[in-house]
Design a protein around this motif. Structure first.
Motif, PDB file in Angstrom:
ATOM      1  N   SER A 187      21.956  15.716  49.260  1.00 57.14           N
ATOM      2  CA  SER A 187      21.025  16.845  49.298  1.00 57.14           C
ATOM      3  C   SER A 187      20.219  16.925  48.006  1.00 57.14           C
ATOM      4  O   SER A 187      19.031  17.256  48.010  1.00 57.14           O
ATOM      5  CB  SER A 187      21.797  18.148  49.519  1.00 57.14           C
ATOM      6  N   ALA A 188      20.871  16.578  46.908  1.00 49.97           N
ATOM      7  CA  ALA A 188      20.212  16.659  45.597  1.00 49.97           C
ATOM      8  C   ALA A 188      19.301  15.470  45.324  1.00 49.97           C
ATOM      9  O   ALA A 188      18.204  15.623  44.780  1.00 49.97           O
ATOM     10  CB  ALA A 188      21.273  16.760  44.502  1.00 49.97           C
ATOM     11  N   GLN A 189      19.702  14.269  45.734  1.00 48.25           N
ATOM     12  CA  GLN A 189      18.969  13.065  45.345  1.00 48.25           C
ATOM     13  C   GLN A 189      18.262  12.353  46.490  1.00 48.25           C
ATOM     14  O   GLN A 189      17.497  11.410  46.260  1.00 48.25           O
ATOM     15  CB  GLN A 189      19.940  12.079  44.677  1.00 48.25           C
ATOM     16  N   GLY A 190      18.549  12.767  47.741  1.00 45.07           N
ATOM     17  CA  GLY A 190      17.970  12.060  48.881  1.00 45.07           C
ATOM     18  C   GLY A 190      18.845  10.883  49.282  1.00 45.07           C
ATOM     19  O   GLY A 190      19.783  10.524  48.580  1.00 45.07           O
ATOM     20  N   PHE A 191      18.530  10.275  50.422  1.00 47.27           N
ATOM     21  CA  PHE A 191      19.330   9.165  50.934  1.00 47.27           C
ATOM     22  C   PHE A 191      18.918   7.850  50.297  1.00 47.27           C
ATOM     23  O   PHE A 191      17.791   7.407  50.454  1.00 47.27           O
ATOM     24  CB  PHE A 191      19.158   9.041  52.455  1.00 47.27           C
ATOM     25  N   PRO A 192      19.822   7.169  49.591  1.00 51.05           N
ATOM     26  CA  PRO A 192      19.534   5.807  49.146  1.00 51.05           C
ATOM     27  C   PRO A 192      19.346   4.917  50.381  1.00 51.05           C
ATOM     28  O   PRO A 192      19.945   5.166  51.424  1.00 51.05           O
ATOM     29  CB  PRO A 192      20.795   5.400  48.376  1.00 51.05           C
ATOM     30  N   GLN A 193      18.559   3.872  50.249  1.00 49.04           N
ATOM     31  CA  GLN A 193      18.239   3.054  51.415  1.00 49.04           C
ATOM     32  C   GLN A 193      18.926   1.698  51.418  1.00 49.04           C
ATOM     33  O   GLN A 193      18.654   0.864  52.283  1.00 49.04           O
ATOM     34  CB  GLN A 193      16.718   2.884  51.524  1.00 49.04           C
ATOM     35  N   THR A 194      19.808   1.454  50.463  1.00 48.64           N
ATOM     36  CA  THR A 194      20.520   0.184  50.442  1.00 48.64           C
ATOM     37  C   THR A 194      22.026   0.419  50.492  1.00 48.64           C
ATOM     38  O   THR A 194      22.524   1.458  50.034  1.00 48.64           O
ATOM     39  CB  THR A 194      20.209  -0.636  49.175  1.00 48.64           C
ATOM     40  N   ALA A 195      22.740  -0.555  51.052  1.00 47.37           N
ATOM     41  CA  ALA A 195      24.194  -0.451  51.161  1.00 47.37           C
ATOM     42  C   ALA A 195      24.844  -0.356  49.783  1.00 47.37           C
ATOM     43  O   ALA A 195      25.806   0.386  49.585  1.00 47.37           O
ATOM     44  CB  ALA A 195      24.741  -1.651  51.930  1.00 47.37           C
ATOM     45  N   ALA A 196      24.306  -1.085  48.817  1.00 44.75           N
ATOM     46  CA  ALA A 196      24.878  -1.088  47.476  1.00 44.75           C
ATOM     47  C   ALA A 196      24.824   0.303  46.845  1.00 44.75           C
ATOM     48  O   ALA A 196      25.772   0.740  46.184  1.00 44.75           O
ATOM     49  CB  ALA A 196      24.144  -2.090  46.590  1.00 44.75           C
ATOM     50  N   GLU A 197      23.727   1.018  47.062  1.00 44.02           N
ATOM     51  CA  GLU A 197      23.593   2.368  46.499  1.00 44.02           C
ATOM     52  C   GLU A 197      24.464   3.366  47.258  1.00 44.02           C
ATOM     53  O   GLU A 197      25.088   4.249  46.659  1.00 44.02           O
ATOM     54  CB  GLU A 197      22.130   2.809  46.557  1.00 44.02           C
ATOM     55  N   LEU A 198      24.486   3.247  48.576  1.00 42.12           N
ATOM     56  CA  LEU A 198      25.295   4.153  49.391  1.00 42.12           C
ATOM     57  C   LEU A 198      26.779   4.013  49.072  1.00 42.12           C
ATOM     58  O   LEU A 198      27.538   4.979  49.119  1.00 42.12           O
ATOM     59  CB  LEU A 198      25.052   3.875  50.879  1.00 42.12           C
ATOM     60  N   LEU A 199      27.188   2.816  48.724  1.00 36.62           N
ATOM     61  CA  LEU A 199      28.590   2.530  48.433  1.00 36.62           C
ATOM     62  C   LEU A 199      29.122   3.350  47.254  1.00 36.62           C
ATOM     63  O   LEU A 199      30.335   3.540  47.115  1.00 36.62           O
ATOM     64  CB  LEU A 199      28.749   1.033  48.149  1.00 36.62           C
ATOM     65  N   GLU A 200      28.222   3.858  46.429  1.00 34.20           N
ATOM     66  CA  GLU A 200      28.624   4.649  45.267  1.00 34.20           C
ATOM     67  C   GLU A 200      29.009   6.078  45.640  1.00 34.20           C
ATOM     68  O   GLU A 200      29.577   6.806  44.825  1.00 34.20           O
ATOM     69  CB  GLU A 200      27.476   4.694  44.244  1.00 34.20           C
ATOM     70  N   LEU A 201      28.720   6.494  46.870  1.00 34.55           N
ATOM     71  CA  LEU A 201      28.955   7.879  47.286  1.00 34.55           C
ATOM     72  C   LEU A 201      30.369   8.062  47.834  1.00 34.55           C
ATOM     73  O   LEU A 201      30.963   7.122  48.365  1.00 34.55           O
ATOM     74  CB  LEU A 201      27.938   8.280  48.354  1.00 34.55           C
ATOM     75  N   PRO A 202      30.925   9.290  47.749  1.00 38.69           N
ATOM     76  CA  PRO A 202      32.268   9.553  48.276  1.00 38.69           C
ATOM     77  C   PRO A 202      32.351   9.230  49.768  1.00 38.69           C
ATOM     78  O   PRO A 202      31.477   9.625  50.553  1.00 38.69           O
ATOM     79  CB  PRO A 202      32.460  11.058  48.040  1.00 38.69           C
TER      80      PRO A 202
END
Length: 327
Positions: free
Chosen positions: A100-115
């Motif tokens: 909600s704060a940063q928007g949706f990352p568009q790569t798997a590598a970036e998404l992998l950093e999320l809980p």
């Protein structure tokens, strides 16, 4: 194997099959990453048929990632009740705050950093919502690829998993990754299922190694089961003024960090002769010996209204204990 094999025909056949035969599921209505992510989290450990009503109900309550992020955790857990594995809901809520704060990352590598975003979820969302050319690997895909190529791999180990991941990645690079990945998952869910295999409907039937060599029933290899553990839990249950005493769990190997009854627990070699109730969570066989208390004291106690208990912790384990106390 991936360097020697030409996957172009496999890709073409799978893509054509998926476009003609895929199910119309609510999360496939558009490319909204929030909807896709929510469906992928809900589908972990749960069937499509069971998920659909929960998915629609959850979206009605939390229609955007911002509404989910701003909701109290107990409301999120209440909406999740019935799906089980509540750590998924907690991680969903934590990740929603970041998204909600940063928007949706568009790569798997970036998404992998999320809980809560593991390798599979990250790749699924990145490929289906944003078209990143990365392959997915879940139970359905493991089964389909193991059978199609006749691979006797220990897919639960890094080496075997990496080989299957490489094949999935190669297929995803040849065209629309969202179609390829959903095609693999759809094939495993509807045609190349664990028991009832419908080879006549499979786009890869003529090339399937497992079908040719009679390996369908033995592939993929079965992961060795984790041995069950016997735990004797002695919860102390105190109820007064229609409230029950709970603590943040720091002493049992299950429901960690959640609100449960205070008490003691021990791991045993065999089940006890006497117990009030039995419960299973993953490989934990829990034998419950209840102590009802008229009162409890302690600085870490929280008194929760009985009618609010499911919002605080929707696990059926707590309700099972209460039912025994109130019987």
């Amino acid at each position: 194997m991936t360097a020697q094999y030409d996957y172009k025909l496999d890709h073409k056949q799978l893509t054509q099959w998926y476009k003609k035969n895929h199910r119309d599921l609510p999360w496939r209505a558009n490319k909204d990453p929030y909807r896709i992510w929510l469906s992928e989290v809900m589908l972990q450990q749960t069937t499509v048929v069971a998920v659909i009503p929960y998915f629609e109900k959850f979206l009605t309550k939390f229609s955007t990632v911002h509404k989910l992020a701003n909701a109290p955790e107990n409301e999120v857990l209440e909406a999740w009740a019935g799906l089980g594995y509540y750590s998924r809901a907690r991680n969903l809520h934590k990740a929603a705050k970041a998204l909600s704060a940063q928007g949706f990352p568009q790569t798997a590598a970036e998404l992998l950093e999320l809980p809560g975003f593991g390798p599979y979820t990250s790749r699924a969302v990145a490929s289906i919502a944003f078209g990143e050319k990365v392959g997915v690997l879940d139970g359905n895909v493991i089964r389909v690829l193991s059978r199609r190529f006749g691979l006797k791999l220990e897919w639960w180990n890094n080496k075997g998993r990496e080989q299957l991941q490489n094949i999935s990645d190669e297929l995803s690079k040849l065209g629309q990754a969202d179609v390829v990945n959903q095609g693999l998952m759809e094939l495993g869910a509807t045609v190349c299922t664990p028991q009832k295999v419908t080879c006549i409907l499979c786009p890869w039937a003529s090339a399937c190694v497992a079908r040719e060599k009679g390996l369908i029933e033995t592939l993929p290899l079965k992961k060795p089961r984790k041995e069950s553990e016997v735990w004797v839990w002695k919860p102390q249950v105190a109820i007064k003024d229609k409230k029950v005493a709970l603590i943040t769990n720091d002493y049992t190997p299950f429901l960690k960090g959640q609100m449960i009854f205070p008490g003691e627990i021990s791991k045993e070699k065999s089940k006890p002769k006497a117990y009030d109730a039995k419960h299973n969570i993953t490989h934990h066989d829990i034998f419950i010996q209840i102590t009802a208390k008229k009162s409890l004291t302690g600085k870490n106690l929280q008194w929760v209204a009985l009618k609010e208990l499911k919002k605080v912790n929707p696990s059926s384990l707590l309700q099972k204990v209460l039912n025994k106390v109130e019987a």
